[in-house]
Design an enzyme around this catalytic site. Structure first.
Site, short mmCIF file in Angstrom:
data_model
loop_
_atom_site.label_atom_id
_atom_site.label_comp_id
_atom_site.label_asym_id
_atom_site.label_seq_id
_atom_site.Cartn_x
_atom_site.Cartn_y
_atom_site.Cartn_z
N HIS A 83 35.03 33.29 36.09
CA HIS A 83 34.99 33.49 34.68
C HIS A 83 35.06 32.47 33.92
CE1 HIS A 83 39.55 33.80 34.73
NE2 HIS A 83 39.48 33.22 33.29
N ASP A 136 37.17 36.28 41.80
CA ASP A 136 37.03 35.33 40.57
C ASP A 136 37.20 33.85 41.05
OD1 ASP A 136 36.96 34.36 38.14
OD2 ASP A 136 39.26 34.99 37.49
N SER A 233 43.39 29.31 33.07
CA SER A 233 42.44 29.84 34.06
C SER A 233 41.95 28.82 35.08
CB SER A 233 41.26 30.71 33.31
OG SER A 233 41.72 31.85 32.86
#
Length: 276
Positions: A83, A136, A233
């Protein structure tokens, strides 16, 4: 949501709608998905495999363009979150970001030390599902090797480091409060691997995502207070000296009953077979 958009506020520091579940990365002033909540400064000498993903063109120079984290698993290979490289996070295709690079061996983003290494190749897991947040994972190939010793071993399937109750640490330059206070110095937070049942109960499915134990890992503090957050992230979750997870998504930051969700590295190694 991912901590780039959820916790992935890659670029949009504005994604400090911090209470919602999101990827830990977002496109904005500080595209750092999640920030380390309840942590402390982490000397880069002790964690040379932690890197910052950067694009000054997209995110400005105040934090050296940092928008997500990553981790070196081979001299020229960086694992991060899919992402973080989405059109939403970067404002367009990752291949069009001409100054995409990783910053290695630098604790304070505003300093000039360490190395800034251009990214030569990008692979995003084609099985990544933004709806559930499963898969992810992305792999970056660097134009030159990381500094010597700057690689961490990965935990294969069945490794005891994945057991519930195992002490772990998460690293990043993300939000440290859950309200948009991004760190300028690398930080880490002590957490523990939680039972899959805890995450399945917290994230049974819905707008924020769906916990899938085969692809994900749950970690945090049962009482809350320690977690990854926006801007983190793609950063590493480490246990027993091995990489077990990549910061992916969650609901808010450091909330009791809403643990952080990580990409399970043993699954990532299968998805990226032949690319690392």
């Amino acid at each position: 949501m991912p901590r780039s958009v959820v916790r992935a506020l890659t670029g949009v520091l504005a994604l400090t709608a911090a209470a919602a579940v999101m990827p830990l990365a977002s496109p904005s002033a500080a595209v750092a998905d999640s920030i380390i909540v309840g942590g402390q400064p982490a000397p880069v000498a002790d964690s040379p495999w932690v890197v910052a993903l950067s694009s000054r063109d997209r995110f400005g120079g105040a934090r050296s363009g940092q928008f997500c984290g990553g981790v070196a698993v081979a001299p020229t290979k960086i694992l991060t979150a899919a992402h973080c490289l989405s059109d939403e996070a970067l404002g367009g295709p990752a291949e069009r970001v001409r100054d995409l690079l990783v910053i290695a061996d630098r604790e304070r983003l505003s300093d000039s030390g360490g190395q800034e290494i251009p990214v030569r190749g990008i692979w995003v897991n084609p099985a990544y599902d933004p709806a559930s947040n499963a898969g992810d994972l992305a792999v970056l190939t660097l134009s030159r090797a990381m500094p010597e010793g700057g690689v961490i071993p990965t935990a294969k399937g069945g490794d005891t480091a994945y057991r519930a109750g195992t002490a772990a640490a998460v690293y990043g330059w993300g939000d440290t409060t859950g309200s948009g206070a991004y760190a300028s110095v690398l930080r880490s937070a002590r957490v523990q691997v939680l039972p899959d049942s805890d995450c399945a109960r917290a994230y049974p499915g819905g707008q924020e995502g769906t916990y899938k134990a085969s692809a994900m890992l749950c970690a945090g503090d049962p009482a809350g207070g320690r977690d990854a957050c926006q801007g983190d992230s793609g950063g590493p979750l480490v246990a027993r000296g091995r990489l077990i997870g990549l910061v992916s998504w969650g609901s808010g930051c450091g909330r009791a009953g809403s643990p952080g969700v990580y990409t399970r590295v043993s699954a990532a190694l299968e998805w990226a077979e032949g690319r690392i």
